[in-house]
Design a protein around this motif. Structure first.
Motif, short mmCIF file in Angstrom:
data_model
loop_
_atom_site.label_atom_id
_atom_site.label_comp_id
_atom_site.label_asym_id
_atom_site.label_seq_id
_atom_site.Cartn_x
_atom_site.Cartn_y
_atom_site.Cartn_z
N VAL A 1 6.72 -1.24 6.79
CA VAL A 1 5.55 -1.48 6.59
C VAL A 1 4.35 0.26 6.69
CG1 VAL A 1 2.97 -2.74 7.40
CG2 VAL A 1 5.13 -3.82 6.84
N GLU A 2 3.05 -0.20 5.61
CA GLU A 2 2.21 1.43 5.62
C GLU A 2 0.59 0.42 6.01
OE1 GLU A 2 2.78 4.84 4.64
OE2 GLU A 2 5.22 4.53 3.59
N LEU A 3 -0.02 0.57 6.26
CA LEU A 3 -1.58 0.46 6.57
C LEU A 3 -2.16 1.24 6.38
CD1 LEU A 3 -3.26 -0.70 9.01
CD2 LEU A 3 -1.60 -2.00 9.23
N GLU A 4 -3.61 0.72 5.51
CA GLU A 4 -4.47 2.36 5.35
C GLU A 4 -5.95 1.47 5.75
OE1 GLU A 4 -3.87 4.28 1.50
OE2 GLU A 4 -2.26 4.92 2.76
N THR A 5 -6.94 1.97 7.00
CA THR A 5 -8.18 1.22 6.65
C THR A 5 -9.09 1.49 7.37
OG1 THR A 5 -9.88 -0.73 7.24
CG2 THR A 5 -7.69 0.24 8.61
N GLU A 6 -10.55 1.75 7.37
CA GLU A 6 -11.41 2.64 7.95
C GLU A 6 -11.86 2.39 9.14
OE1 GLU A 6 -12.81 5.52 7.29
OE2 GLU A 6 -11.17 6.13 5.75
N THR A 7 -11.93 1.08 9.46
CA THR A 7 -12.09 0.67 11.06
C THR A 7 -10.60 -0.63 11.00
OG1 THR A 7 -13.82 -1.46 10.02
CG2 THR A 7 -14.00 0.78 11.04
N LEU A 8 -10.29 -0.41 12.66
CA LEU A 8 -9.14 -1.09 12.55
C LEU A 8 -10.11 -2.09 14.41
CD1 LEU A 8 -6.78 -2.63 11.19
CD2 LEU A 8 -5.47 -1.05 12.77
N PHE A 9 -9.45 -2.96 14.78
CA PHE A 9 -9.42 -3.73 16.09
C PHE A 9 -8.54 -4.24 16.98
CE2 PHE A 9 -13.36 -4.17 14.07
CZ PHE A 9 -14.14 -3.15 14.94
N ARG B 1 -3.36 -9.42 22.26
CA ARG B 1 -1.76 -8.62 21.22
C ARG B 1 -2.05 -8.25 19.86
NH1 ARG B 1 0.16 -6.31 25.48
NH2 ARG B 1 1.14 -7.17 26.89
N LEU B 2 -3.43 -8.82 19.17
CA LEU B 2 -3.66 -9.07 17.58
C LEU B 2 -4.33 -8.03 17.09
CD1 LEU B 2 -4.88 -12.62 17.36
CD2 LEU B 2 -2.98 -11.53 16.87
N ILE B 3 -3.96 -7.23 15.98
CA ILE B 3 -5.21 -6.33 14.91
C ILE B 3 -5.43 -6.89 14.30
CG2 ILE B 3 -4.20 -4.50 13.86
CD1 ILE B 3 -1.64 -4.16 15.47
N TRP B 4 -6.78 -6.38 13.68
CA TRP B 4 -7.87 -7.01 12.79
C TRP B 4 -8.39 -5.71 12.42
CZ3 TRP B 4 -9.15 -8.19 18.04
CH2 TRP B 4 -10.49 -8.14 18.27
N THR B 5 -9.74 -6.31 11.20
CA THR B 5 -10.49 -5.48 10.89
C THR B 5 -11.02 -6.47 9.32
OG1 THR B 5 -10.84 -3.65 9.60
CG2 THR B 5 -8.60 -4.81 8.79
N ASP B 6 -11.90 -6.38 9.63
CA ASP B 6 -12.95 -6.64 8.31
C ASP B 6 -13.14 -6.50 6.84
OD1 ASP B 6 -12.67 -9.65 9.60
OD2 ASP B 6 -14.90 -8.97 11.26
N ALA B 7 -12.66 -4.46 7.23
CA ALA B 7 -12.70 -3.63 6.07
C ALA B 7 -11.93 -3.55 5.40
CB ALA B 7 -13.08 -2.03 6.72
N PRO B 8 -12.23 -3.15 3.68
CA PRO B 8 -11.04 -3.30 2.74
C PRO B 8 -9.61 -2.00 2.93
CG PRO B 8 -13.45 -2.32 2.32
CD PRO B 8 -13.08 -2.71 3.09
N VAL B 9 -7.98 -2.73 2.87
CA VAL B 9 -7.80 -2.48 3.19
C VAL B 9 -6.15 -3.13 2.66
CG1 VAL B 9 -6.53 -4.73 4.40
CG2 VAL B 9 -6.03 -3.14 5.31
N LYS B 10 -5.15 -1.47 2.57
CA LYS B 10 -4.26 -1.49 1.70
C LYS B 10 -3.04 -1.53 2.82
CE LYS B 10 -2.68 2.62 -0.87
NZ LYS B 10 -2.98 3.56 -2.24
N VAL B 11 -2.07 -2.21 2.24
CA VAL B 11 -1.10 -2.34 2.83
C VAL B 11 0.57 -2.62 1.85
CG1 VAL B 11 0.68 -4.19 3.84
CG2 VAL B 11 -2.16 -4.06 4.91
N LYS B 12 0.58 -1.47 2.11
CA LYS B 12 2.67 -1.27 1.44
C LYS B 12 3.69 -1.52 1.89
CE LYS B 12 0.86 3.07 -0.77
NZ LYS B 12 0.47 4.61 0.28
N ARG B 13 4.90 -2.56 1.43
CA ARG B 13 6.05 -3.41 2.17
C ARG B 13 6.67 -2.93 0.48
NH1 ARG B 13 6.22 -8.39 5.42
NH2 ARG B 13 6.03 -6.44 7.13
N GLY B 14 7.69 -2.43 0.94
CA GLY B 14 8.75 -2.03 -0.01
C GLY B 14 7.85 -1.64 -1.16
N GLY B 15 8.03 -2.27 -2.55
CA GLY B 15 7.30 -1.56 -3.90
C GLY B 15 6.03 -2.68 -4.01
N VAL B 16 5.63 -2.90 -3.03
CA VAL B 16 4.61 -4.07 -3.12
C VAL B 16 3.16 -3.77 -2.58
CG1 VAL B 16 3.45 -6.45 -2.69
CG2 VAL B 16 5.79 -5.37 -3.44
N VAL B 17 2.56 -3.61 -3.05
CA VAL B 17 0.76 -2.71 -2.82
C VAL B 17 -0.25 -3.86 -2.32
CG1 VAL B 17 -1.06 -1.34 -2.57
CG2 VAL B 17 0.83 -0.06 -2.99
#
Length: 181
Positions: free
Chosen positions: A113-121, A127-143
């Motif tokens: 897994v890879e993720l990209e965003t501009e803000t993250l908490f 032990r939770l991670i979250w954002t309300d900003a636009p996000v892109k997640v790649k897993r396998g061949g799926v974006v």
């Protein structure tokens, strides 16, 4: 003699002040380079936060640190599991909250897994991670793109809000990709 002492004290305070200021414009209580902050439980490391440099503040509203170049490594069974990096970070010790901003990247090689965003908490208690900003997640061949995300710290259970999914054209591209931590 008092003048020399006052001058020396003034120079020391100026050297420790660093750039920027806290929320109220006060200088940091301490500036540090190559910073390491970690959390352990029962002798096992849970996460490790490193930063190129940081300013530590002690204010009426609480204690916090601002960082440049933060990198958080989450550990599972003592081994590095996933990581988050950003240009800047803010760790509020009293609220147990780490905020990352500017080119935030996350990865977990084991999960692919890879993720990209501009803000993250990251909440160090839940032990939770979250954002309300636009996000892109790649897993396998799926974006998957969306606005908002909630996940656990090893990025194995990700919930993306307002999502749009792009599947690969060819089935052979639909495989786990190599991810760099």
């Amino acid at each position: 003699m008092k003048l020399i002492f006052s001058l020396a004290l003034l120079l020391c305070l100026a050297a420790c002040g660093g750039a920027g200021g806290g929320a109220d414009g006060a200088p940091p209580a301490q500036h540090a380079e190559d910073v390491i902050i970690s959390e352990s439980q029962m002798g096992e490391g849970k996460w490790l936060l490193t930063a190129a440099d940081a300013d530590f503040y002690q204010a009426a509203e609480g204690s916090y640190v601002t960082m440049r170049g933060p990198n958080i490594i989450f550990k599972t069974g003592g081994e590095a599991g996933s990581s988050l990096t950003a240009r800047e970070g803010h760790y509020d010790f009293d609220k147990n909250l780490i905020a990352l901003s500017g080119a935030v990247r996350g990865a977990n090689a084991r999960e692919g897994v890879e993720l990209e965003t501009e803000t993250l908490f990251y909440d160090t208690q839940t032990r939770l991670i979250w954002t309300d900003a636009p996000v892109k997640v790649k897993r396998g061949g799926v974006v998957v793109k969306g606005v908002g995300l909630k996940t656990n710290q090893d990025l194995s259970e990700i919930e993306i809000f307002k999502q749009k999914t792009a599947l690969p054209q060819n089935i052979k591209d639909f495989r786990a990709a190599t991810v760099n931590l």
